[in-house]
Scaffold this active site. Structure first.
Site, PDB file in Angstrom:
ATOM      1  N   HIS A 129       0.133 -88.908  -7.990  1.00  0.00           N
ATOM      2  CA  HIS A 129       1.547 -88.558  -7.830  1.00  0.00           C
ATOM      3  C   HIS A 129       2.309 -88.900  -9.106  1.00  0.00           C
ATOM      4  CE1 HIS A 129       3.206 -92.667  -7.131  1.00  0.00           C
ATOM      5  NE2 HIS A 129       2.108 -92.904  -6.446  1.00  0.00           N
ATOM      6  N   ASP A 131       5.774 -89.070  -9.256  1.00  0.00           N
ATOM      7  CA  ASP A 131       7.070 -89.701  -9.024  1.00  0.00           C
ATOM      8  C   ASP A 131       6.951 -91.221  -9.050  1.00  0.00           C
ATOM      9  OD1 ASP A 131       5.602 -89.385  -6.543  1.00  0.00           O
ATOM     10  OD2 ASP A 131       7.398 -90.042  -5.465  1.00  0.00           O
ATOM     11  N   ASP A 160       1.606 -97.724 -10.915  1.00  0.00           N
ATOM     12  CA  ASP A 160       1.721 -96.901  -9.710  1.00  0.00           C
ATOM     13  C   ASP A 160       2.397 -95.572 -10.039  1.00  0.00           C
ATOM     14  OD1 ASP A 160       1.830 -96.017  -7.097  1.00  0.00           O
ATOM     15  OD2 ASP A 160       3.554 -97.253  -6.554  1.00  0.00           O
ATOM     16  N   GLU A 194       5.392 -88.673  -3.436  1.00  0.00           N
ATOM     17  CA  GLU A 194       4.546 -89.579  -2.651  1.00  0.00           C
ATOM     18  C   GLU A 194       5.340 -90.787  -2.181  1.00  0.00           C
ATOM     19  OE1 GLU A 194       1.928 -92.980  -1.772  1.00  0.00           O
ATOM     20  OE2 GLU A 194       3.410 -92.819  -3.378  1.00  0.00           O
ATOM     21  N   GLU A 195       6.264 -91.258  -3.027  1.00  0.00           N
ATOM     22  CA  GLU A 195       7.030 -92.447  -2.687  1.00  0.00           C
ATOM     23  C   GLU A 195       7.973 -92.213  -1.512  1.00  0.00           C
ATOM     24  OE1 GLU A 195       6.202 -95.143  -3.766  1.00  0.00           O
ATOM     25  OE2 GLU A 195       5.431 -94.990  -5.800  1.00  0.00           O
TER      26      GLU A 195
END
Length: 471
Positions: A129, A131, A160, A194-195
């Site tokens: 991801h 984002d 992350d 995703e977050e």
């Protein structure tokens, strides 16, 4: 339809998991020597691209793809797509038009790149991801400068999971650049949101068939779980908004109204005093990390009642500036709850437990009334230990790091949930560089050696799964 929960088998010893069965016929010594030489050359090639791996991670981190609102998604997607297209990948940009959050000011643009090998093999897909969450305060370095200090690359998203995404890119590029023949296909995707649930990212692509057979057979998501750990799945989640209702009145005469905030306080007290102890007693047999997450948990994500939120400030003489509150009793109070549940629980039971508490308050507390709105739910997932994607990654970890992997489950969900539920694909794990505890923290970083190690592991795992010559 919700996908069923799959329980992971009990963990066995490393030797028990990876020795060759007696029925396997070994390749001739000359063939084994060639495979070993080719593998060593591939690992050396990735080691030689250390600086390039750092530079790619820095380039990704320096694009501030903050979610919400979803800034610079297309810029980041095109950085990846244009790079991979130069390497011979077929590249698609897929906007999730109409998905939550998608708007012209913040388009939800995903990128998928595919490189075909010989026919007859399987497709290995690396999904990352793009984002990141807001930077927040407390940083020692500019969160979007991607500063390198010693073996650490600092920045929001370095851990992350832009570092893991960069490592997967270097892994597949190194296979192709080395001219290693393989049967099957390699895919890389950079996906959004995703977050915030992944609905405009992996969720959207899974609905279009991008994570289903026969297009894709194995998925590795480079989340920051550690270079010697294989994440098989995650706990379940249920998000809901609870609203307590009251009656508005003048704040100087609260006895003429009925405070929804007071009613919410009674509900929150029950969560802490009664539900909390019960949840702490429930333990899972799954290897969730950290160990504190092996129990069921509940968090109140947000709380708001009464007036629209205001920030009250005063001048140097103490006189108030800006808006001031009006004297009213709150007629509504809302709390968002984040309930994480273990594989031994059911989603129906999780919901019923909260509803039973609210109904009990409605029966016993004068004036109590409530509304309940479900926001999101996903079941726990667990890829079996004997799945090919698990076994291949385990062998690669043993080859690169010289030690056995640890098998874990994640405390929070990640995009595996969409791949299992919508894509109906159970060959999915999370494996990548970084320390999970650093995610969303100030001074987030990823170790440079961990980037190199994970790229080597991902390259070897992909070749094994595709039956490449160096496998």
């Amino acid at each position: 339809m919700t996908a069923p929960v799959t329980q992971a088998p009990a963990a066995g010893g490393f030797i028990e998991q990876f020795v060759l069965p007696r029925s396997v016929t070994l390749a001739p010594p000359t063939r084994l020597l060639a495979m070993s030489t080719q593998t060593d050359a591939l690992l050396a090639r990735i080691e030689g691209r250390r600086d390039e791996l750092v530079a790619l991670t820095q380039a990704l981190v320096r694009i501030p793809t903050v979610n919400p609102p979803g800034d610079a998604y297309e810029d980041c997607a095109r950085l990846l797509g244009e790079r991979l297209q130069r390497r011979g990948f077929a590249v698609e940009y897929l906007r999730a038009t109409g998905a939550p959050g998608d708007k012209d000011a913040h388009p939800r643009v995903n990128v998928v790149a595919r490189h075909e090998g010989r026919p007859g093999g399987e497709c290995v897909h690396f999904n990352g991801h793009i984002d990141v969450v807001e930077a927040g305060p407390g940083w020692s370095h500019d969160p979007f400068a991607a500063v390198v200090v010693g073996d650490r690359l600092y920045g929001r998203g370095s851990c992350d999971m832009k570092g893991g995404l960069a490592a997967s890119v270097i892994a597949v590029e190194s296979i192709i650049d080395a001219g290693i023949p393989f049967a099957g296909a390699l895919e890389i995707s950079g996906t959004v949101d995703e977050e915030s649930g992944g609905y405009a990212g992996v969720g959207h692509l899974a609905g279009l068939g991008y994570f289903s057979r026969p297009k894709v057979h194995h998925v590795i998501i480079p989340e920051p779980l550690g270079v010697d750990r294989i994440c098989l799945g995650h706990r379940g989640v249920w998000w809901a908004e609870v609203e307590t209702r009251g009656r508005i009145a003048h704040g100087s005469m609260p006895f003429l109204g009925d405070s929804a905030i007071s009613h919410m306080g009674a509900f929150l007290h029950l969560l802490e005093a009664e539900l909390g102890p019960r949840l702490r007693e429930r333990r899972t047999a799954q290897p969730v990390e950290p160990p504190g997450a092996r129990s069921s948990t509940l968090n109140v994500n947000s709380l708001h009642g009464g007036h629209v939120e205001q920030r009250f400030v005063a001048d140097a003489d103490g006189r108030p500036l800006g808006d001031l509150p009006a004297p009213v009793v709150a007629h509504s109070c809302r709390a968002v709850i984040d309930r994480r549940f273990i594989a031994e629980e059911t989603l129906e039971g999780v919901k019923a437990e909260i509803v039973a508490m609210l109904d009990e308050l409605k029966r016993t507390r004068p004036g109590f009334d409530y509304g309940l709105r479900e926001i999101m739910s996903f079941l726990p997932t667990a890829t079996p230990r004997d799945a090919p994607v698990v076994q291949a990654t385990a062998r690669a970890i043993a080859r690169v790091l010289g030690r056995e992997p640890q098998y874990i489950a994640s405390p929070g969900t990640y995009d595996q949930k969409h791949i299992v539920r919508s894509g109906r694909l159970d060959q999915c794990i999370a494996y990548g560089p970084g320390i999970l505890d650093l995610a969303h923290q100030p001074d987030e970083y990823v170790g440079i050696q961990a980037l190199v190690d994970s790229a080597q592991v991902m390259a070897l795992a992909a070749l094994q799964l595709m039956k490449g010559a160096a496998a």
